[in-house]
Scaffold this motif. Structure first.
Motif, short mmCIF file in Angstrom:
data_model
loop_
_atom_site.label_atom_id
_atom_site.label_comp_id
_atom_site.label_asym_id
_atom_site.label_seq_id
_atom_site.Cartn_x
_atom_site.Cartn_y
_atom_site.Cartn_z
N UNK A 184 0.81 -1.23 0.00
CA UNK A 184 0.00 0.00 0.00
C UNK A 184 0.84 1.27 0.00
N UNK A 185 2.13 1.12 0.00
CA UNK A 185 3.04 2.26 0.16
C UNK A 185 2.73 3.39 -0.81
N UNK A 186 2.74 3.14 -2.09
CA UNK A 186 2.55 4.20 -3.09
C UNK A 186 1.15 4.79 -3.00
N UNK A 187 0.16 3.95 -2.74
CA UNK A 187 -1.22 4.44 -2.62
C UNK A 187 -1.35 5.39 -1.43
N UNK A 188 -0.73 5.03 -0.30
CA UNK A 188 -0.79 5.90 0.88
C UNK A 188 0.00 7.18 0.62
N UNK A 189 1.16 7.09 -0.02
CA UNK A 189 1.94 8.30 -0.34
C UNK A 189 1.11 9.25 -1.20
N UNK A 190 0.47 8.71 -2.24
CA UNK A 190 -0.36 9.54 -3.11
C UNK A 190 -1.52 10.16 -2.33
N UNK A 191 -2.13 9.36 -1.48
CA UNK A 191 -3.27 9.85 -0.69
C UNK A 191 -2.83 10.99 0.22
N UNK A 192 -1.71 10.81 0.92
CA UNK A 192 -1.24 11.86 1.82
C UNK A 192 -0.88 13.13 1.04
N UNK A 193 -0.30 12.97 -0.13
CA UNK A 193 0.06 14.13 -0.95
C UNK A 193 -1.18 14.92 -1.39
N UNK A 194 -2.32 14.25 -1.49
CA UNK A 194 -3.57 14.91 -1.87
C UNK A 194 -4.22 15.66 -0.71
N UNK A 195 -3.82 15.38 0.51
CA UNK A 195 -4.44 15.98 1.70
C UNK A 195 -3.74 17.29 2.06
N UNK A 196 -3.63 18.19 1.10
CA UNK A 196 -2.85 19.41 1.28
C UNK A 196 -3.40 20.34 2.36
N UNK A 197 -4.67 20.20 2.71
CA UNK A 197 -5.22 21.04 3.77
C UNK A 197 -4.75 20.59 5.16
N UNK A 198 -4.23 19.37 5.26
CA UNK A 198 -3.80 18.84 6.55
C UNK A 198 -2.30 18.49 6.58
N UNK A 199 -1.79 17.98 5.49
CA UNK A 199 -0.43 17.43 5.46
C UNK A 199 0.47 18.32 4.62
N UNK A 200 1.52 18.87 5.24
CA UNK A 200 2.46 19.70 4.48
C UNK A 200 3.67 18.89 4.02
N UNK A 201 3.84 17.71 4.57
CA UNK A 201 4.95 16.84 4.19
C UNK A 201 5.03 15.67 5.16
N UNK A 202 5.83 14.68 4.81
CA UNK A 202 6.01 13.52 5.66
C UNK A 202 7.34 12.86 5.35
N UNK A 203 7.78 12.02 6.26
CA UNK A 203 9.01 11.26 6.10
C UNK A 203 8.66 9.79 6.12
N UNK A 204 9.28 9.03 5.25
CA UNK A 204 9.02 7.59 5.18
C UNK A 204 10.33 6.81 5.24
N UNK A 205 10.27 5.67 5.89
CA UNK A 205 11.43 4.78 5.96
C UNK A 205 10.97 3.34 5.96
N UNK A 206 11.89 2.46 5.57
CA UNK A 206 11.58 1.04 5.52
C UNK A 206 11.47 0.47 6.93
N UNK A 207 10.55 -0.45 7.11
CA UNK A 207 10.38 -1.11 8.40
C UNK A 207 10.15 -2.60 8.22
N UNK A 208 10.35 -3.33 9.27
CA UNK A 208 10.11 -4.77 9.27
C UNK A 208 9.17 -5.07 10.43
N UNK A 209 7.94 -5.50 10.10
CA UNK A 209 6.93 -5.73 11.12
C UNK A 209 7.00 -7.12 11.72
#
Length: 103
Positions: free
Chosen positions: A16-41
């Protein structure tokens, strides 16, 4: 709710990584930017979705973090719940004592 800054952390399945990135980028009224890193669950609630993840014993995930006003984090979480229902996105917020840029 307040304007106190919080750090919102999302744990996103790799698929879901790219879908969530695109979604967050569309939420310009709330999100001005974010940081992402790889994780192992790891853990009982973590879904191992692929054969490779089952062999490795952990889920490939992305950790996404952003600083928002508490009220904006609440609004964003409401939107994420509606748009990503059933995807098992994990999240948490923590208060931020100080936030800025060192120029």
């Amino acid at each position: 709710m307040t304007d106190q800054p919080v750090c919102l952390t999302l744990i996103v399945p790799h698929q879901l990584r790219e879908e969530v990135f695109d979604y967050l980028a569309e939420q310009t009224d709330l999100v001005s930017g974010f940081t992402a890193s790889h994780g192992a669950g790891h853990g009982a609630d973590v879904r191992l979705r692929t054969a490779a993840e089952r062999v490795k014993g952990h889920a490939d995930q992305t950790t996404v973090q952003m600083i928002l006003a508490e009220r904006d984090a609440t609004s964003l979480l409401d939107r994420l719940r509606a748009s990503f229902a059933g995807t098992k996105l994990f999240y948490w917020t923590i208060p931020v004592a100080e936030f800025g840029t060192i120029d």
